[in-house]
Design a protein around this motif. Sequence first.
Motif, PDB file in Angstrom:
ATOM      1  N   MET A   1      24.427  95.896  19.982  1.00  0.00           N
ATOM      2  CA  MET A   1      25.290  95.003  21.115  1.00  0.00           C
ATOM      3  C   MET A   1      25.685  95.472  21.901  1.00  0.00           C
ATOM      4  SD  MET A   1      23.526  91.189  20.599  1.00  0.00           S
ATOM      5  CE  MET A   1      23.585  90.775  22.771  1.00  0.00           C
ATOM      6  N   ALA A   2      27.136  95.907  21.412  1.00  0.00           N
ATOM      7  CA  ALA A   2      28.448  95.969  21.751  1.00  0.00           C
ATOM      8  C   ALA A   2      28.198  97.193  22.523  1.00  0.00           C
ATOM      9  CB  ALA A   2      29.363  96.088  21.009  1.00  0.00           C
TER      10      ALA A   2
ATOM     11  N   ASN B   1      26.590  96.330  25.784  1.00  0.00           N
ATOM     12  CA  ASN B   1      27.638  95.454  26.647  1.00  0.00           C
ATOM     13  C   ASN B   1      28.818  95.270  26.804  1.00  0.00           C
ATOM     14  OD1 ASN B   1      27.847  92.860  28.489  1.00  0.00           O
ATOM     15  ND2 ASN B   1      26.223  91.694  27.435  1.00  0.00           N
TER      16      ASN B   1
ATOM     17  N   LEU C   1      31.314  92.453  24.862  1.00  0.00           N
ATOM     18  CA  LEU C   1      31.260  92.372  23.741  1.00  0.00           C
ATOM     19  C   LEU C   1      32.359  93.576  22.860  1.00  0.00           C
ATOM     20  CD1 LEU C   1      27.622  91.902  23.093  1.00  0.00           C
ATOM     21  CD2 LEU C   1      28.995  90.172  23.960  1.00  0.00           C
TER      22      LEU C   1
ATOM     23  N   PRO D   1      23.480  87.404  27.822  1.00  0.00           N
ATOM     24  CA  PRO D   1      23.873  87.577  27.118  1.00  0.00           C
ATOM     25  C   PRO D   1      25.169  87.689  26.412  1.00  0.00           C
ATOM     26  CG  PRO D   1      22.373  89.288  27.575  1.00  0.00           C
ATOM     27  CD  PRO D   1      23.144  88.380  28.642  1.00  0.00           C
ATOM     28  N   ALA D   2      26.524  88.483  27.113  1.00  0.00           N
ATOM     29  CA  ALA D   2      27.694  88.637  26.247  1.00  0.00           C
ATOM     30  C   ALA D   2      27.510  86.594  25.529  1.00  0.00           C
ATOM     31  CB  ALA D   2      28.667  88.963  27.424  1.00  0.00           C
TER      32      ALA D   2
ATOM     33  N   GLU E   1      25.622  84.092  24.336  1.00  0.00           N
ATOM     34  CA  GLU E   1      24.466  83.228  24.126  1.00  0.00           C
ATOM     35  C   GLU E   1      25.302  83.686  22.950  1.00  0.00           C
ATOM     36  OE1 GLU E   1      20.997  85.555  24.680  1.00  0.00           O
ATOM     37  OE2 GLU E   1      20.986  84.613  26.374  1.00  0.00           O
ATOM     38  N   GLU E   2      25.834  86.135  22.645  1.00  0.00           N
ATOM     39  CA  GLU E   2      26.314  85.673  21.316  1.00  0.00           C
ATOM     40  C   GLU E   2      28.069  85.320  21.366  1.00  0.00           C
ATOM     41  OE1 GLU E   2      27.885  88.061  17.920  1.00  0.00           O
ATOM     42  OE2 GLU E   2      25.713  87.406  19.025  1.00  0.00           O
ATOM     43  N   ALA E   3      28.765  84.764  22.173  1.00  0.00           N
ATOM     44  CA  ALA E   3      29.654  83.964  22.515  1.00  0.00           C
ATOM     45  C   ALA E   3      30.022  82.587  21.675  1.00  0.00           C
ATOM     46  CB  ALA E   3      30.478  84.428  23.880  1.00  0.00           C
TER      47      ALA E   3
ATOM     48  N   ALA F   1      27.498  81.752  20.072  1.00  0.00           N
ATOM     49  CA  ALA F   1      26.770  82.301  18.563  1.00  0.00           C
ATOM     50  C   ALA F   1      27.880  82.324  17.289  1.00  0.00           C
ATOM     51  CB  ALA F   1      26.221  83.035  17.994  1.00  0.00           C
ATOM     52  N   GLU F   2      29.043  83.317  18.127  1.00  0.00           N
ATOM     53  CA  GLU F   2      30.137  83.663  16.796  1.00  0.00           C
ATOM     54  C   GLU F   2      30.963  82.457  17.065  1.00  0.00           C
ATOM     55  OE1 GLU F   2      33.677  86.528  17.894  1.00  0.00           O
ATOM     56  OE2 GLU F   2      31.981  86.892  17.842  1.00  0.00           O
TER      57      GLU F   2
END
Length: 682
Positions: free
Chosen positions: A1-2, A5, A8, A30-31, A33-35, A37-38
């Motif tokens: 994913m990184a 994008n 990320l 999407p970034a 969403e991942e951020a 979650a992290e």
Amino acid sequence: MADANPLLSPATLPYGLPDYREIAPEHYLPAFEEAFAEHRREIDAITRVRSMPTFENTVVALERSGDLLGRVARTFYTVSSADATADIQQIEETLAPLMAAHNDAVQLDSALYWRIATLHERLDELDLDAEQRYLVERHYREMTHAGAGLDDAEKERLTELNQRLSVLTTTFEKNLLADTNDLAVVFDDAVELDGLTDGELSAAAQNAADRGLPGRYVVTLTLFTGHPYLSSLTDRESRRRLLEASRSRGSRGNEHDNRDVLREIVRLRAERAALLGYSSHAAYVTSDETAGSPGAVHDLLRRLAVPAARNARAEAAALQAIVDAEDEPFPIDAHDWAYYTERVRAAEYDLDRTALRPWFEAERVLQDGVFRAATELYGITFTERDDLLGYHPDVRVFEVREADGSPLGLYLLDLYTRDTKRGGAWMNSIVSQSALRGTSPVVVNNLNVPRPAEGQPTLLTLDEVTTLFHEFGHALHGLFATVTYPHFAGTNVFRDFVEFPSQVNEMWILWPEVLASYARHIDTDEPLPAEVTEKLHASEAFNQGFATSEYLAAAWIDQAWHSLGAEEAAAVTDVADFEASALADIGLDNPLVPTRYSSTYFAHVFSGGYSAGYYSYIWSEVLDADTVEWFTENGGLARANGDRFRQRLLGVGGSKDPLEAYRDFRGRDAEIAPLLARRGLA
């Protein structure tokens, strides 16, 4: 994913500047969403620790968390404010409730709050330095203030309120941008714009061409009620049209109408304040500012309103006298004020501010004014980095270095107005300094100067010069704050203190050696005549009745809305009537002096971070005027003075109580007398 994008992965450009060339709108959500979650995983890791809370396993871990989210958010919100295309606006609308929900999930986390509260209770037992101790105090205070101590049902309602408010404030800003663009005033003939300079006329022609109206002229609106062109347009009807368009924003009954939006914002803020145990949103906000309470704010505003209104009435009489002496006299109106003010200024001081623009060429103001003053005071230098690109082709990037040549950070300047940029002027950070994270600052200044036609110089008004110096004061605050923990980085200080450094930086505009360096005629290179400078100084308190009244009126409207309880807020049905009643209450209901911002386009408080806090400018100006007096008494533009101001105030960021930092710098609390003298209110 990184790999797919770019958001990320850590930026590879110098100082962590994002590579905006690689970032497309579809990368942002999407970034985020991942951020989210992290960050959630990082918070969970803190709260799952079985051992008792320590500063290291709780507070330091909290400060290290959210790095990805911070990078993505600063990257996105820089663009959403300065280049809000339709795609970006759509992303922001989608993101607003998600961001609010995530912030609440962290701030209201019961397990995290218990760990912070436990450390706060044992604060005197911990072996902490001053910054660490203050960090524990601030985390505890901010989580408590956010509602972390509420029960689960109350937290659920609070989260609903916060998410709805995030949507409403985003809607308010979107409506305002659209209506401001729609209401740009179209003129068919240059005769209607008589009084404008060639550069201003070319900018209006370029605006029209950009909108598919060749041969016509378009004057775009500023964020505030008035407009710089009102002081020079000779055609009274043109002035009327311009002011009328400005004042009608957000209240025309169309799809961009902000009246219902702001009423719901006020009602929900009042409900949230009650849920958190406060009588009003203003009480909630000021409880965690240097003011401490709405009462302290109201006392200052009322104290200043009486002499300001009195001075404005005297100024109006002087304007009317000028009009009465004309061949066809008429009762002056609000749209006449700026124009006839310049006539009075010319008569009393032999000074025409509208004729000063040839001495204020933008590049020279920047290099030989703004940058030079900073170099003289602090030793820092600026080198343009053409190899580094910003988020828009207009953005310029400068590397900032210390006097010894060591790197400090990056300064980005985005000077010109465009339809995708929100109104006004501001500073924000793309990267914040933190020793813990090993980051250096990257700061941005945005202005809204009209772009002249190709080949024409950019000539600034004195007000635009002031704005550039002001916003650069914020930039210096962001560049100089040197802290360990990101929570204290840059301008992360109390809202009613944050304007203080920027206001102080305005003092160098007319400082003799700075002015002589940058104020040189565009054609002849002659310096601004000494007699003109003397007249500028002599007229500093001129028209301050108007200037102070229009500002105080806006600050009072903000307080009036946000001092309402939940039931009172729900009972307000007419925005215009509420405003009129509030202004009458404080004696600032002068039809010749419109409030600087009316509610339907008051972005500072209904889509920005100044709700119940617009008083901050005058509150900070007490400190500013007192500081200018100190600089004047101690030799002015000198490295020793700059170093003291940097080390004791700008450099501490938010890592120290701001009034304690001020006392450390000044040797005492600020006094109000210099402000009263400056504004002619003594």
